[in-house]
Structure formats: C-alpha cells, structure tokens
Design a protein around this motif. Structure first.
Motif, PDB file in Angstrom:
ATOM      1  N   ARG A 157       0.819  -1.215   0.000  1.00 18.46           N
ATOM      2  CA  ARG A 157       0.000   0.000   0.000  1.00 18.46           C
ATOM      3  C   ARG A 157       0.851   1.262   0.000  1.00 18.46           C
ATOM      4  N   THR A 158       2.069   1.171   0.542  1.00 15.77           N
ATOM      5  CA  THR A 158       2.965   2.320   0.546  1.00 15.77           C
ATOM      6  C   THR A 158       3.530   2.587  -0.839  1.00 15.77           C
ATOM      7  N   THR A 159       3.882   1.518  -1.540  1.00 17.70           N
ATOM      8  CA  THR A 159       4.517   1.670  -2.856  1.00 17.70           C
ATOM      9  C   THR A 159       3.518   1.686  -3.998  1.00 17.70           C
ATOM     10  N   ARG A 160       2.295   1.235  -3.740  1.00 11.80           N
ATOM     11  CA  ARG A 160       1.255   1.207  -4.778  1.00 11.80           C
ATOM     12  C   ARG A 160       0.023   1.919  -4.244  1.00 11.80           C
ATOM     13  N   ALA A 161      -0.023   3.219  -4.408  1.00  9.01           N
ATOM     14  CA  ALA A 161      -1.143   4.002  -3.903  1.00  9.01           C
ATOM     15  C   ALA A 161      -2.441   3.520  -4.535  1.00  9.01           C
ATOM     16  N   GLY A 162      -3.438   3.301  -3.705  1.00  9.57           N
ATOM     17  CA  GLY A 162      -4.748   2.875  -4.199  1.00  9.57           C
ATOM     18  C   GLY A 162      -4.870   1.392  -4.454  1.00  9.57           C
ATOM     19  N   ALA A 163      -3.824   0.617  -4.151  1.00  9.70           N
ATOM     20  CA  ALA A 163      -3.880  -0.825  -4.385  1.00  9.70           C
ATOM     21  C   ALA A 163      -4.977  -1.468  -3.547  1.00  9.70           C
ATOM     22  N   GLN A 164      -5.721  -2.376  -4.155  1.00  6.03           N
ATOM     23  CA  GLN A 164      -6.760  -3.122  -3.466  1.00  6.03           C
ATOM     24  C   GLN A 164      -6.170  -4.456  -3.020  1.00  6.03           C
ATOM     25  N   ALA A 165      -6.095  -4.690  -1.726  1.00  5.51           N
ATOM     26  CA  ALA A 165      -5.459  -5.907  -1.237  1.00  5.51           C
ATOM     27  C   ALA A 165      -6.074  -6.356   0.076  1.00  5.51           C
TER      28      ALA A 165
END
Length: 307
Positions: free
Chosen positions: A75-83
């Motif tokens: 989530r820090t390196t991929r803003a908006g990531a759904q996980a």
C-alpha cells in the motif's frame, strides 16, 4: 476477459515501462488474485505487479507480522492498491481450507508458496519428503482443485505454478526440492488438459537463481565459509553450479514477476499450458542486456523486456 471477467481496460503497463503489457486487469472481476507465499521475494513482487495491473490481490503468509508488513509495503509503494490478507499454513489440508473459506472465489491463482533446504540425499528422511510434498505440491493441488472449478464455470481464469529450473537441473544437494518442483510440471500439464477449451490457462514458471531474501542469506553464508565477498560468491556459485547461465547473475524478483503478470493478463494468445523458463537475456545479448523469454516446449516466443 471473457464471460466472467470483462476485457482488460486501458492501455497502461503494469510497470510503466514495457509496451508488451497492453492490458490492464479489471477490478470488476468476480474473484481476486491470490498469491501464495507473497510476504517477500518473488511472491511479493508478483502481488505488486498484479496490483499495478488493477487486480484485487490477496496476500498470503504463515505469520501475521510478515503478512501485515507485506500489505503495508504494497500500500505504501502502490497508492490505491486493493489488497487483503490471509494467514494460514498451506502445508496442511486445514490451512488450505482456511484460505478457501476466507476467499471462496479467485480469477487468478499464483501458487508460489514453497520451502527448500540443502541436505545430502542419504540424510533426507521420510518426514522431509512428506513436508516438501505437502507444501510444494499438495498446496497447489488443493487450491487449484477448488478455484479452477469457479474459473471454468465463469469461462476465464489464470493458474500458475511457480516451479524452478531445479526441476530440470536437479541439484545433488537438494534432490527433494528439485523433485517436488518437477512434480508441479506434471500437475500443470495434467490440469491444463482437464481445463482445455474452458478459457482457463495453466502455466508453470521456472525461474533461475533469484536474489530473494533466502538466496541472499544462502550466498552470504557460503561467502563467509570460503572467505570471499558476497559478490564474489555469487559469481563463483554461478560458475560452479549454473555455468550455462546467459546473464551470469542472479535475477531480481521483479524480473520473474514481470513474466508471471504478463501470463496472467488477457493478452497472451497461448495454448492452455506452457512450460515457461524465465530468461532475461537472449543467447546473443550481453550479460546485462534485457532480452527474451521462450517456452521450454518451443510453442511460443515473446520478447518481454524483463526489468
């Protein structure tokens, strides 16, 4: 994507560099992208790549602390990531069922979880063999048996088994590991025949030596024993154990993940199963060049600029 999962939208590339990644996975897929063994190394790199491509990623691990750290990094390196995350032990039937209960449906299943160890063949007892097959083989069997049915009914899906070149070049000091990885190839081929014509593809990916946390520690230990630097030990290891290496270095996890993500998109017009060996330089390229990967069976070849 057809029937169950709409065609990829947009024309962005998962890593922003490779024009071959023309499709983006749709967040409207009915199921998630499950990546087992995704708290570090190749698995985490795959999870990041799938998140970049728009998939809702399920990160799996055995330890809550490591799973939470992987999710935070994503989530820090991929803003908006759904996980989402699942903590379980896939080395048992109960652990596999716990993952299935938490995530009943998936459009993409990446079977990356695995264990390895260096051990003389005559010291590998039945308990070792059983442990390796439960984690490295049966976890994939159990998960694929469940998730492939939903993929087939929806008319689209991607299943990958992350094997190793050790499946073909079985190390004398890791026979149990190599045999377990070789079993994945038979599993993948058989499942591909079961799913032929369904819109679900099954692939086996065979990475070479990769600079994961475990590999770094392994090389560091050998370097200390031989009184050389880690960089020198890596070169010695390749010269002594992988003399046919084209790139003459360890791959990075992201290089392997690029191939996995590509094969998981709607783009590949491939037969249901391809046995893919990850290669980052062609035979005519310099050691540092980015080149091509091809299938072990010679069915298809695709220049893929693996960064």
């Amino acid at each position: 994507m057809s029937q169950g999962c709409p065609q990829g939208v947009g024309r962005r590339t998962p890593y922003g560099r490779d024009a071959h990644y023309e499709h983006k996975l749709s967040r409207s897929c009915s199921g998630a992208a499950i990546v087992t063994g995704s708290t570090g190394g190749i698995g985490l790199a795959i999870a990041k790549g799938l998140a970049d491509a728009g998939a809702t990623v399920v990160i799996y691990g055995r330890e809550q602390e490591r799973v939470d750290a992987a999710l935070a990094q994503l989530r820090t390196t991929r803003a908006g990531a759904q996980a989402r995350v699942v903590v379980a032990d896939l080395g048992t039937a109960a652990g596999c069922q716990a993952l299935i209960d938490a995530e009943p449906d998936a459009d993409i299943l990446m079977n990356k979880v695995g264990i390895y160890s260096v051990k003389a063949f005559f010291d590998i007892d039945d308990a070792d063999w059983e442990a390796f097959f439960q984690v490295n083989v049966m976890s994939g069997v159990r998960l694929a048996r469940h998730y492939a049915q939903g993929m087939k009914s929806r008319g689209w899906g991607r299943i990958q088994f992350i094997s190793s070149e050790s499946a073909l070049n079985i190390p004398a000091e890791m026979v149990h590991y190599g045999v377990s990885k070789a079993a994945l190839q038979g599993l993948s081929r058989g499942l591909a025949k079961v799913l032929a014509g369904s819109g679900v593809t099954v692939n086996t990916i065979l990475p070479g030596p990769t600079r994961t946390e475990g590999a770094i520690a392994f090389i560091a230990g050998m370097a200390q024993e031989r009184g050389v630097s880690a960089t020198e030990m890596e070169a010695l290891f390749l010269a002594e154990n992988r003399p046919s290496s084209l790139i003459r270095r360890f791959a990075n996890p992201e290089e392997v993940a690029n191939l996995c993500v590509y094969a998981a998109t709607p783009r590949p017009a491939q037969p249901p199963a391809l046995l893919c060996r990850s290669r980052v330089a062609s035979s005519k390229a310099s050691p540092d060049a980015r080149g091509a990967w091809d299938t072990r069976l010679g069915i298809a070849r695709h220049a893929a600029n693996l960064y």
